[in-house]
Design a protein around this motif. Sequence first.
Motif, PDB file in Angstrom:
ATOM      1  N   TYR A 194      19.212  31.204  47.456  1.00 57.36           N
ATOM      2  CA  TYR A 194      19.594  32.044  46.022  1.00 57.36           C
ATOM      3  C   TYR A 194      21.170  31.428  46.382  1.00 57.36           C
ATOM      4  N   VAL A 195      21.349  30.084  46.734  1.00 55.55           N
ATOM      5  CA  VAL A 195      22.805  29.694  46.001  1.00 55.55           C
ATOM      6  C   VAL A 195      22.954  29.538  44.411  1.00 55.55           C
ATOM      7  N   SER A 196      23.741  29.127  43.986  1.00 55.96           N
ATOM      8  CA  SER A 196      23.816  28.498  42.861  1.00 55.96           C
ATOM      9  C   SER A 196      25.182  27.967  42.426  1.00 55.96           C
ATOM     10  N   ILE A 197      24.590  26.517  41.738  1.00 58.87           N
ATOM     11  CA  ILE A 197      25.897  25.906  41.828  1.00 58.87           C
ATOM     12  C   ILE A 197      26.350  25.304  40.057  1.00 58.87           C
ATOM     13  N   TYR A 198      27.808  25.172  39.614  1.00 56.03           N
ATOM     14  CA  TYR A 198      28.078  24.747  38.185  1.00 56.03           C
ATOM     15  C   TYR A 198      28.443  23.078  38.580  1.00 56.03           C
ATOM     16  N   GLN A 199      28.793  22.395  37.646  1.00 53.44           N
ATOM     17  CA  GLN A 199      28.834  21.204  37.362  1.00 53.44           C
ATOM     18  C   GLN A 199      29.894  20.432  37.947  1.00 53.44           C
ATOM     19  N   GLY A 200      30.520  20.117  38.407  1.00 51.38           N
ATOM     20  CA  GLY A 200      31.212  19.507  39.099  1.00 51.38           C
ATOM     21  C   GLY A 200      31.562  19.715  40.615  1.00 51.38           C
ATOM     22  N   VAL A 201      31.002  20.165  41.690  1.00 53.50           N
ATOM     23  CA  VAL A 201      31.400  20.441  42.422  1.00 53.50           C
ATOM     24  C   VAL A 201      30.959  19.978  43.565  1.00 53.50           C
ATOM     25  N   THR A 202      32.107  19.128  44.688  1.00 54.37           N
ATOM     26  CA  THR A 202      31.416  18.333  45.375  1.00 54.37           C
ATOM     27  C   THR A 202      31.532  18.864  46.871  1.00 54.37           C
ATOM     28  N   LEU A 203      30.150  18.922  47.478  1.00 48.97           N
ATOM     29  CA  LEU A 203      30.179  19.724  48.791  1.00 48.97           C
ATOM     30  C   LEU A 203      30.133  18.369  49.605  1.00 48.97           C
ATOM     31  N   GLY A 204      31.406  18.022  50.388  1.00 48.35           N
ATOM     32  CA  GLY A 204      31.360  16.341  50.647  1.00 48.35           C
ATOM     33  C   GLY A 204      32.092  16.133  52.631  1.00 48.35           C
TER      34      GLY A 204
ATOM     35  N   TYR B 127      17.381   8.188  41.235  1.00 53.72           N
ATOM     36  CA  TYR B 127      17.459   7.864  40.291  1.00 53.72           C
ATOM     37  C   TYR B 127      17.638   9.152  39.448  1.00 53.72           C
ATOM     38  N   ALA B 128      17.738  10.136  40.419  1.00 54.14           N
ATOM     39  CA  ALA B 128      17.483  11.367  40.070  1.00 54.14           C
ATOM     40  C   ALA B 128      19.161  11.649  39.047  1.00 54.14           C
ATOM     41  N   HIS B 129      20.310  10.931  40.004  1.00 54.84           N
ATOM     42  CA  HIS B 129      21.500  10.922  39.965  1.00 54.84           C
ATOM     43  C   HIS B 129      21.885  10.430  38.828  1.00 54.84           C
ATOM     44  N   SER B 130      20.964   9.088  38.299  1.00 55.02           N
ATOM     45  CA  SER B 130      21.490   8.190  37.179  1.00 55.02           C
ATOM     46  C   SER B 130      20.739   9.395  36.164  1.00 55.02           C
ATOM     47  N   LYS B 131      20.259  10.009  35.710  1.00 57.76           N
ATOM     48  CA  LYS B 131      19.551  10.238  34.981  1.00 57.76           C
ATOM     49  C   LYS B 131      20.610  11.831  34.485  1.00 57.76           C
ATOM     50  N   THR B 132      20.995  12.311  35.340  1.00 55.44           N
ATOM     51  CA  THR B 132      21.156  14.122  35.689  1.00 55.44           C
ATOM     52  C   THR B 132      23.048  13.357  36.005  1.00 55.44           C
ATOM     53  N   GLY B 133      23.525  12.849  36.385  1.00 55.53           N
ATOM     54  CA  GLY B 133      24.870  13.117  37.706  1.00 55.53           C
ATOM     55  C   GLY B 133      24.887  13.846  38.694  1.00 55.53           C
ATOM     56  N   ILE B 134      22.980  14.092  38.960  1.00 55.86           N
ATOM     57  CA  ILE B 134      23.908  15.038  39.981  1.00 55.86           C
ATOM     58  C   ILE B 134      23.167  14.064  41.337  1.00 55.86           C
ATOM     59  N   ASP B 135      24.046  14.248  42.606  1.00 53.92           N
ATOM     60  CA  ASP B 135      23.965  13.418  43.415  1.00 53.92           C
ATOM     61  C   ASP B 135      23.970  14.284  44.422  1.00 53.92           C
TER      62      ASP B 135
ATOM     63  N   ILE C 284      20.976  24.847  39.820  1.00 54.39           N
ATOM     64  CA  ILE C 284      21.828  24.135  39.371  1.00 54.39           C
ATOM     65  C   ILE C 284      22.224  24.680  37.919  1.00 54.39           C
ATOM     66  N   ASP C 285      23.410  24.851  37.720  1.00 51.56           N
ATOM     67  CA  ASP C 285      23.694  24.906  36.472  1.00 51.56           C
ATOM     68  C   ASP C 285      24.343  24.254  35.205  1.00 51.56           C
ATOM     69  N   HIS C 286      23.688  23.258  34.589  1.00 49.20           N
ATOM     70  CA  HIS C 286      24.790  22.358  33.739  1.00 49.20           C
ATOM     71  C   HIS C 286      24.923  20.863  34.525  1.00 49.20           C
ATOM     72  N   GLY C 287      25.630  20.942  36.191  1.00 51.23           N
ATOM     73  CA  GLY C 287      25.786  19.913  36.463  1.00 51.23           C
ATOM     74  C   GLY C 287      25.791  18.258  37.100  1.00 51.23           C
ATOM     75  N   THR C 288      26.440  18.121  35.395  1.00 49.15           N
ATOM     76  CA  THR C 288      26.620  17.294  35.648  1.00 49.15           C
ATOM     77  C   THR C 288      28.288  16.409  36.570  1.00 49.15           C
TER      78      THR C 288
END
Length: 278
Positions: free
Chosen positions: A188-198, A150-158, A171-175
């Motif tokens: 205190y970790v910051s992650i920006y848009q398009g990041v993949t931890l896979g 549900y959050a993924h569908s609303k924000t683009g963040i999986d 998380i900043d921007h986040g998509t």
Amino acid sequence: MNSKNYEFSKTLHNNQNQNWVRAIDSSKIITWIDDLFRILFPEKTLESIQIELLLDQNKINFITILTEINKGKAVDKSRELADAFYEALPELYSSMQKDAQAILDTDPAADCIEEIINSYPGFFAIEVYRIANAIASRTKCLIPRILTEYAHSKTGIDIHPNATIDVPFMIDHGTGIVIGESTIIGKYVSIYQGVTLGALQVEKSMQEKKRHPTVEDHVIIYANATILGGSTIIGNHSIVGGNTFISKSVNPYSLIMQSNKNTVLNQQEIKDINFFSI
């Protein structure tokens, strides 16, 4: 009914008896989480007695959902799980407050807490994850995945509900962010848009293994970075630059940047150079 429809109806019936069913209407779970957030972060201050009554009703709705999903299991089990979740809710709420405050303290574009809890997709995705993770740590059922999707569908963040994410997390921007199931993220970790931890590879045989990276405390990961592998560790206080690709561990206090260099020409130097694009 013609013979083809009749045969297909029988096929559907037989398959549905073998668990080819949704088990629950996802909208019931979405309504429940939306109601819970309206209690935690209301439009205006609520009286204590109002909050108590709303939480009691929210808990009843949660028990109903659990009972519907776990058909054939005792209702007492659903009540037991609900009791455990709502007992943990004060700590979850405290974690959410710390997440929001950390975003306010680090994002120069953020003006107030109200802005963050109202409009920041990163905050919404993190807090849905925290709720989903709290449920996933107590029972195996559909609810955590439905919540994070549900959050993924609303924000683009999986964010997978089984990931381990400490407090606070920003998380900043986040998509386009993807955080895999066995990812571990520190404070205190910051992650920006398009990041993949896979994962480096996707095979069913690795289901029980750690496939996703570990990110230690005070790390910043800029846009479109890709970090892969269960044994990959990003050391504390490191900065991962945009568009980087990492599949090996890096030491604490590292600065990881792309080796490719852009060439910048003064406008006057390119008068006689013809550019065209397709």
